[in-house]
Design a protein around this motif. Structure first.
Motif, PDB file in Angstrom:
ATOM      1  N   GLN A   1      21.409  41.754  56.616  1.00 36.40           N
ATOM      2  CA  GLN A   1      20.729  41.093  57.633  1.00 36.40           C
ATOM      3  C   GLN A   1      19.782  40.097  57.294  1.00 36.40           C
ATOM      4  O   GLN A   1      19.120  40.167  56.401  1.00 36.40           O
ATOM      5  N   ASP A   2      19.943  39.006  58.222  1.00 35.51           N
ATOM      6  CA  ASP A   2      18.799  37.675  57.816  1.00 35.51           C
ATOM      7  C   ASP A   2      17.447  38.284  58.554  1.00 35.51           C
ATOM      8  O   ASP A   2      17.444  38.946  59.504  1.00 35.51           O
ATOM      9  N   ASN A   3      16.703  37.512  58.408  1.00 36.95           N
ATOM     10  CA  ASN A   3      15.132  37.918  58.675  1.00 36.95           C
ATOM     11  C   ASN A   3      15.065  37.028  60.264  1.00 36.95           C
ATOM     12  O   ASN A   3      15.536  35.833  60.393  1.00 36.95           O
ATOM     13  N   LYS A   4      14.405  37.841  61.236  1.00 35.26           N
ATOM     14  CA  LYS A   4      14.335  37.273  62.388  1.00 35.26           C
ATOM     15  C   LYS A   4      13.153  36.084  62.438  1.00 35.26           C
ATOM     16  O   LYS A   4      12.479  35.880  61.713  1.00 35.26           O
ATOM     17  N   SER A   5      13.643  35.130  63.313  1.00 36.41           N
ATOM     18  CA  SER A   5      12.815  34.068  63.383  1.00 36.41           C
ATOM     19  C   SER A   5      11.411  34.356  64.159  1.00 36.41           C
ATOM     20  O   SER A   5      11.522  34.987  65.228  1.00 36.41           O
ATOM     21  N   ASP A   6      10.360  33.419  63.617  1.00 33.85           N
ATOM     22  CA  ASP A   6       9.086  33.673  64.265  1.00 33.85           C
ATOM     23  C   ASP A   6       9.025  32.523  65.566  1.00 33.85           C
ATOM     24  O   ASP A   6       9.471  31.337  65.226  1.00 33.85           O
ATOM     25  N   ASN A   7       8.535  33.094  66.606  1.00 38.51           N
ATOM     26  CA  ASN A   7       8.296  32.020  67.826  1.00 38.51           C
ATOM     27  C   ASN A   7       7.247  31.197  67.296  1.00 38.51           C
ATOM     28  O   ASN A   7       5.936  31.731  66.912  1.00 38.51           O
ATOM     29  N   GLN A   8       7.325  29.934  67.551  1.00 38.53           N
ATOM     30  CA  GLN A   8       6.515  28.866  67.127  1.00 38.53           C
ATOM     31  C   GLN A   8       6.381  27.796  68.470  1.00 38.53           C
ATOM     32  O   GLN A   8       5.976  26.702  68.137  1.00 38.53           O
ATOM     33  N   CYS A   9       6.463  28.647  69.659  1.00 40.92           N
ATOM     34  CA  CYS A   9       5.978  27.583  70.778  1.00 40.92           C
ATOM     35  C   CYS A   9       4.660  27.433  70.944  1.00 40.92           C
ATOM     36  O   CYS A   9       4.095  26.506  71.464  1.00 40.92           O
ATOM     37  N   GLY A  10       3.774  28.519  70.220  1.00 40.75           N
ATOM     38  CA  GLY A  10       2.470  28.427  70.468  1.00 40.75           C
ATOM     39  C   GLY A  10       1.910  28.529  72.002  1.00 40.75           C
ATOM     40  O   GLY A  10       2.587  28.767  72.823  1.00 40.75           O
ATOM     41  N   SER A  11       1.131  27.227  72.071  1.00 40.53           N
ATOM     42  CA  SER A  11       0.316  27.056  73.408  1.00 40.53           C
ATOM     43  C   SER A  11       1.157  26.041  74.323  1.00 40.53           C
ATOM     44  O   SER A  11       0.696  25.892  75.494  1.00 40.53           O
ATOM     45  N   CYS A  12       2.240  25.625  73.972  1.00 39.18           N
ATOM     46  CA  CYS A  12       2.681  24.121  74.466  1.00 39.18           C
ATOM     47  C   CYS A  12       3.460  25.058  75.639  1.00 39.18           C
ATOM     48  O   CYS A  12       4.209  25.946  75.749  1.00 39.18           O
TER      49      CYS A  12
END
Length: 379
Positions: free
Chosen positions: A187-198
């Protein structure tokens, strides 16, 4: 003949990603099938009625959370991304011209469903030939699959606050498809959420359909109103549609990550019939056969001629007053009751705009006469 016991699945996973690129996919990722962490959010969304008239969301709730029920024996999902952004998408020039029709940019060219599914099938066949034994099944919006959570688990991006998948190197201008398989690929690694405070997407939505971060009330969404809804568009939303007759891209247009959007290498996604910059009146003049002919092979065709007329009538009502628009609306005949209701609404909007224009013209003329007489303005 490859012995399944001796298969190097790490090596196979790398081959799958190469084969995917050769088949025109922009990215391939692999995940397990555990969606238990998303099941409660889906239930809450359905309980609030945010699915609107999309009853199939409720009917197939169990299948969405359990991919193995779609293909018994499934233990991995291969998620595929395919970019669709064209070089000159004419976003601003079309949205800012109220006399032109805005069609969501994913729908300008050939319908992606069949195209992607055929390529996923070819990918499955390549894997099958390598393993000599494989059960697989491709999906592209053709079954109840939670494609975005699966793609997120597969490392293709993260689900943004507008509920679409965002990739830090490609924005969100892409399609997703899945290939269910019964082999233990790494399995590949899950992506991190990078929306931040936007919260740009939440603020820009014309109908405020993003009711909270990561939650969209489909009943308010322009894409739902113009594509999925088969009844009359609620009056409160009609002025907010502007010239959007098929879908809406506003939440994507304002997303900072889309400055990294990747251009598509697929010629089939290039605009057909001048759909990227076409006059509303030109489309409204089509009869049903012309609609069918001009949307053959296009995702637009599935909404049907009635909804097509409904959507354009609303856009014509939102356009600046024009005698040509009024004439076209008045001369339209043999319409269904639903379409006629929207035409009548559009005519009322055109009439109100004409009256305002006439009032403004009279006021301007009065001011000019007053100035010419050399009298005070308030005389």
């Amino acid at each position: 003949m490859t012995d399944s016991i001796s298969i190097n699945y790490q090596e196979l996973a790398e081959k799958i990603k190469v084969w995917g690129k050769e088949l025109g996919f922009s990215q391939i990722g692999i995940s397990d099938i555990d969606l238990s962490s998303h099941q409660q959010a889906l239930e809450n969304w359905l309980d609030k009625g945010y699915q609107g008239g999309m009853d199939y969301m409720q009917r197939h709730q169990e299948l969405r959370a359990n991919p193995e029920q779609l293909l018994p024996g499934t233990i991995r999902v291969i998620s595929a991304r395919m970019d669709y952004l064209i070089e000159d998408a004419k976003f601003a020039s079309t949205l800012n011209d109220a006399n032109k029709a805005y069609i969501s940019r994913y729908a300008l060219g050939r319908d992606y469903h069949k195209l992607m599914r055929n390529r996923l099938k070819k990918l499955g066949e390549k894997i099958e030939a390598y393993c000599q034994q494989l059960n697989f099944r491709p999906f592209v919006d053709s079954a109840p699959v939670l494609e975005r959570p699966l793609a997120e688990k597969a490392g293709l991006g993260w689900v943004g606050k507008h509920s679409l998948l965002i990739n830090k190197e490609a924005g969100s201008w892409f399609f997703l498809g899945e290939l269910l398989v019964d082999i233990p690929l790494p399995q590949d690694n899950k992506s991190d959420n990078q929306c931040g405070s936007c919260v740009a997407c939440i603020k820009i939505c014309p109908t405020q359909a993003i009711v909270e971060p990561y939650v969209v009330d489909a009943r308010r969404c322009i894409s739902y109103l113009t594509i999925e809804l088969r009844d009359a568009i609620p009056i409160e939303f009609r002025p907010l549609l502007g010239n959007r007759i098929y879908g809406c891209d506003d939440c994507q247009l304002v997303c900072p990550w889309n400055k990294f959007g990747q251009l598509s290498s697929v010629d089939d996604f290039k605009p057909r019939n001048n759909f990227d910059s076409v006059e509303l009146l030109a489309l409204f003049a089509w009869n049903e056969q012309q609609f069918l002919d001009n949307t053959q092979g296009s995702p637009i065709r599935r909404i049907g001629f009635e909804c097509w007329q409904r959507n354009i009538a609303v856009a014509l009502g939102n356009a600046p007053h024009s005698a040509h628009i009024v004439t076209a609306l008045q001369q339209s005949d043999n319409n269904s009751a639903m379409v006629q209701e929207h035409i009548d609404w559009a005519l009322s909007q055109q009439s109100e705009k004409q009256q305002r224009q006439q009032g403004e013209s009279r006021l301007t003329a009065r001011l000019i006469r007053t100035i010419e007489k050399g009298l005070p303005r308030d005389a």
